[in-house]
Write an enzyme that holds these catalytic residues in place. Structure first.
Site: not given
Ligand code: GLY
Length: 261
Positions: A123, A151, A154, A174-175
């Site tokens: 991200t 799906r 965040d 991010t993550g």
């Molecule tokens: N951080 C982006 C995701 O998990 O979709």
């Protein structure tokens, strides 16, 4: 990391260009994230990873910390710049978070996204403070590799993947989206900034909560005075920042983690 550096540099230049010409923080963060969406080094836009069925679905969001307006899109396909659609939603004030049909709002629809990410990037996000004291944040992602279609992580969720309040500061995450959302990392960071913690302490304290749920994440943050902070739990985290002519206002930061996704 060299492609990350080049990509971040281009994104920062785009944001600084807006701010130096009197543009708003909102324009700056949109512009920086669009640059990173156009760069296949990052897991966003052109570099988005593929889902379990081989499809590409993207999420993005943008927030104006002055009036707390938000535009966010989830699982959009076949668009070049999801953050641009998010910006259009924000400007229209119609919908806070829109699903796949949000893409129909965008005059910039298509060309379709390109190849999968070169290096498994993650991200992208940008936080900016302009000379009028406005803080804005934008984020964009292709999600997680091999995730099920539909799906949502965040990135489009305020308080999870991002938040901005011009009286307080801004933050982008991010993550692993499931971990970030379950621990409310953006919200925790903003609350800490509101309590006058420095951004570096705020992001480090927020990331400690990941221990309860597992998964890696990274955060970039800036307070209303332009102080910045960033931290991450994974191996690699590419981050850049720039300051304008004013010692306090006119500050930008952009970041992307490149170990997940
Ligand atoms: N951080 C982006 C995701 O998990 O979709």
């Amino acid at each position: 990391m060299e492609p990350n550096r080049a990509g971040l540099s281009a994104a920062l230049s785009a944001a600084v260009g807006w701010l130096e010409s009197g543009g708003s923080a909102l324009d700056a963060v949109e512009s920086a994230v669009m640059r990173m969406e156009d760069d296949p080094t990052f897991n966003a836009g052109q570099g988005s990873v593929r889902r379990a069925d081989g499809s590409v679905e993207m999420d993005a969001a943008i927030m104006d910390g002055t009036d707390l307006s938000i535009g966010a899109v989830c699982v959009v396909r076949d668009v070049r710049n999801p953050v641009r659609i998010a910006r259009e939603l924000l400007d229209a004030r119609e919908t806070l978070i829109a699903g796949e049909n949000a893409a129909q709002l965008a005059p910039t629809r298509s060309p379709a996204v390109g190849p999968t990410a070169l290096a498994g990037g993650d991200t992208v996000g940008c936080v900016a403070l302009d000379t009028a004291g406005r803080i804005a944040v934008a984020v964009s992602t292709g999600g997680l590799t091999h995730a099920r279609p539909g799906r949502i992580g965040d990135t489009p969720l305020p308080g999870c993947g991002f938040y901005a309040d011009s009286f307080v500061g801004g933050v982008a995450a991010t993550g692993v989206g499931e971990s970030i959302s379950r621990t409310l990392l953006a919200a925790r960071t903003i609350v800490a900034l509101e309590a006058s913690q420095p951004p570096q302490a705020a992001v480090e304290a927020a990331l400690l909560h990941l221990a309860r749920v597992g998964g890696d994440a990274g955060l970039i943050a800036m307070d209303r005075t332009g102080q910045i902070g960033w931290s991450h739990t994974g191996d690699q985290f590419a981050v850049g920042w720039a300051r304008g002519p004013s010692p306090i206002l006119h500050v930008e930061i952009a970041g992307v983690e490149d170990t997940h996704g």
